[in-house]
Design a protein around this motif. Structure first.
Motif, PDB file in Angstrom:
ATOM      1  N   ILE A   1       0.817  -1.214   0.000  1.00  0.00           N
ATOM      2  CA  ILE A   1       0.000   0.000   0.000  1.00  0.00           C
ATOM      3  C   ILE A   1       0.852   1.266   0.000  1.00  0.00           C
ATOM      4  O   ILE A   1       0.549   2.234  -0.704  1.00  0.00           O
ATOM      5  CB  ILE A   1      -0.965  -0.010   1.199  1.00  0.00           C
ATOM      6  CG1 ILE A   1      -2.008  -1.124   1.024  1.00  0.00           C
ATOM      7  CG2 ILE A   1      -1.677   1.342   1.347  1.00  0.00           C
ATOM      8  CD1 ILE A   1      -2.844  -1.396   2.266  1.00  0.00           C
ATOM      9  N   ILE A   2       1.932   1.264   0.772  1.00  0.00           N
ATOM     10  CA  ILE A   2       2.716   2.501   0.917  1.00  0.00           C
ATOM     11  C   ILE A   2       3.815   2.647  -0.126  1.00  0.00           C
ATOM     12  O   ILE A   2       4.430   3.715  -0.224  1.00  0.00           O
ATOM     13  CB  ILE A   2       3.340   2.608   2.327  1.00  0.00           C
ATOM     14  CG1 ILE A   2       4.442   1.560   2.526  1.00  0.00           C
ATOM     15  CG2 ILE A   2       2.268   2.513   3.402  1.00  0.00           C
ATOM     16  CD1 ILE A   2       5.247   1.741   3.808  1.00  0.00           C
ATOM     17  N   LEU A   3       4.035   1.628  -0.934  1.00  0.00           N
ATOM     18  CA  LEU A   3       5.161   1.655  -1.885  1.00  0.00           C
ATOM     19  C   LEU A   3       5.109   2.856  -2.829  1.00  0.00           C
ATOM     20  O   LEU A   3       6.059   3.637  -2.915  1.00  0.00           O
ATOM     21  CB  LEU A   3       5.196   0.351  -2.697  1.00  0.00           C
ATOM     22  CG  LEU A   3       6.300   0.262  -3.757  1.00  0.00           C
ATOM     23  CD1 LEU A   3       7.677   0.279  -3.100  1.00  0.00           C
ATOM     24  CD2 LEU A   3       6.124  -1.000  -4.605  1.00  0.00           C
TER      25      LEU A   3
ATOM     26  N   LYS B   1       7.153   8.389   4.718  1.00  0.00           N
ATOM     27  CA  LYS B   1       6.827   7.002   5.041  1.00  0.00           C
ATOM     28  C   LYS B   1       5.947   6.921   6.281  1.00  0.00           C
ATOM     29  O   LYS B   1       4.982   6.147   6.322  1.00  0.00           O
ATOM     30  CB  LYS B   1       8.101   6.193   5.252  1.00  0.00           C
ATOM     31  CG  LYS B   1       7.813   4.709   5.489  1.00  0.00           C
ATOM     32  CD  LYS B   1       9.084   3.888   5.576  1.00  0.00           C
ATOM     33  CE  LYS B   1       8.764   2.409   5.810  1.00  0.00           C
ATOM     34  NZ  LYS B   1       9.988   1.580   5.889  1.00  0.00           N
ATOM     35  N   SER B   2       6.232   7.730   7.277  1.00  0.00           N
ATOM     36  CA  SER B   2       5.435   7.688   8.509  1.00  0.00           C
ATOM     37  C   SER B   2       3.988   8.100   8.250  1.00  0.00           C
ATOM     38  O   SER B   2       3.054   7.487   8.781  1.00  0.00           O
ATOM     39  CB  SER B   2       6.060   8.573   9.587  1.00  0.00           C
ATOM     40  OG  SER B   2       6.111   9.929   9.155  1.00  0.00           O
ATOM     41  N   ASP B   3       3.793   9.116   7.419  1.00  0.00           N
ATOM     42  CA  ASP B   3       2.435   9.549   7.082  1.00  0.00           C
ATOM     43  C   ASP B   3       1.721   8.501   6.228  1.00  0.00           C
ATOM     44  O   ASP B   3       0.507   8.285   6.372  1.00  0.00           O
ATOM     45  CB  ASP B   3       2.462  10.887   6.344  1.00  0.00           C
ATOM     46  CG  ASP B   3       2.745  12.068   7.269  1.00  0.00           C
ATOM     47  OD1 ASP B   3       2.611  11.898   8.492  1.00  0.00           O
ATOM     48  OD2 ASP B   3       3.111  13.142   6.760  1.00  0.00           O
ATOM     49  N   ALA B   4       2.486   7.873   5.326  1.00  0.00           N
ATOM     50  CA  ALA B   4       1.902   6.830   4.485  1.00  0.00           C
ATOM     51  C   ALA B   4       1.451   5.646   5.329  1.00  0.00           C
ATOM     52  O   ALA B   4       0.364   5.096   5.113  1.00  0.00           O
ATOM     53  CB  ALA B   4       2.918   6.371   3.436  1.00  0.00           C
ATOM     54  N   VAL B   5       2.256   5.253   6.294  1.00  0.00           N
ATOM     55  CA  VAL B   5       1.896   4.151   7.187  1.00  0.00           C
ATOM     56  C   VAL B   5       0.642   4.502   7.987  1.00  0.00           C
ATOM     57  O   VAL B   5      -0.281   3.697   8.128  1.00  0.00           O
ATOM     58  CB  VAL B   5       3.062   3.807   8.137  1.00  0.00           C
ATOM     59  CG1 VAL B   5       2.603   2.851   9.244  1.00  0.00           C
ATOM     60  CG2 VAL B   5       4.219   3.182   7.355  1.00  0.00           C
TER      61      VAL B   5
END
Length: 241
Positions: free
Chosen positions: A98-100, A110-114
């Motif tokens: 999902i975050i790729l 990355k932290s916001d994407a997670v």
């Protein structure tokens, strides 16, 4: 939002799309129906530029997507696509799948994407699967993950190419319900599907194609209950059996 004019696509001498013309306004839910091989999926792939049209224009948010200066990655951020075969990376977990894209493209940290991925997984009852791999999921779960992967890109429009055709019958409804939920949030979408009851419930406009051409366009009631073209009448009779 989207204007298709004179769109044609040839593979060698075979004309797969012949002079396609239609418009999509913000919030529209367009369903494309027709017999197998009529060009429905090719049309979606042309809109997302996975296939390069032979002629015509695709105007999206006042930009001609066929202009050589257009950045494909930017367009694909705004026009998401969900495939019938999920297209998940088997070596990545659900969360990693999902975050790729948003992290690789630098759209969010990355932290916001997670954080956003976990929010969407909770919303669609998949939070307990975030560390699972695709091989550990059912077909319906895989397709829901693929849809979440598209949603996290915050697209203006989503293209669904037969999103339930690879699923077992008991999994079809859960994916259809998810798409309905997204539609209720005013997401603009174009859906190719053979599930006529689903289309009747979700579409604001239906396009019937045959042999690479648009034969008839109308609201669901007109298309399914008052069709004009004889080929459409025959198609509807066959799908009602």
């Amino acid at each position: 939002m989207l204007i298709i004019k004179g769109l044609k696509k040839k593979f060698n001498k075979n004309s797969v799309l012949k002079n396609i013309n239609f418009e999509v306004n913000k919030g529209d839910r367009i369903a494309i129906i027709g017999p197998s091989g009529c060009g429905k999926s090719t049309l979606l792939r042309c809109i997302n530029l996975l296939e390069k049209p032979s002629e015509g224009s695709i105007i999206f948010n006042n930009t001609n997507l066929l202009d050589k200066s257009v950045e494909l990655n930017v367009i694909r951020e705004k026009i998401g696509m969900v495939f019938q075969q999920f297209n998940l990376f088997n070596n990545l977990t659900v969360l990693e799948n999902i975050i790729l894209a948003p992290t690789k493209l630098g759209l969010i940290s990355k932290s916001d994407a997670v954080k956003e991925a976990k929010k969407l997984l909770k919303q669609f009852d998949l939070y307990d699967k975030l560390n699972n791999y695709p091989r550990e999921l059912s077909g319906g779960q895989k397709q829901r993950v693929a849809i979440i992967r598209t949603l996290i890109m915050n697209p203006d429009m989503i293209l669904f190419d037969e999103p339930t055709s690879a699923l077992d019958p008991e999994m079809v409804l859960e994916v259809e319900d998810l798409i309905k939920t997204i539609a209720d949030e005013n997401m603009t979408m174009i859906v190719v599907s053979h599930e006529m009851n689903f289309i009747k419930n979700i579409a604001t406009k239906v396009i019937f194609m045959i042999d690479g051409e648009i034969v008839e366009i109308g609201d669901p009631d007109t298309i399914f209950n008052k069709p004009k073209d004889e080929r459409l009448k025959k198609f509807i009779n066959l799908t009602n059996k």
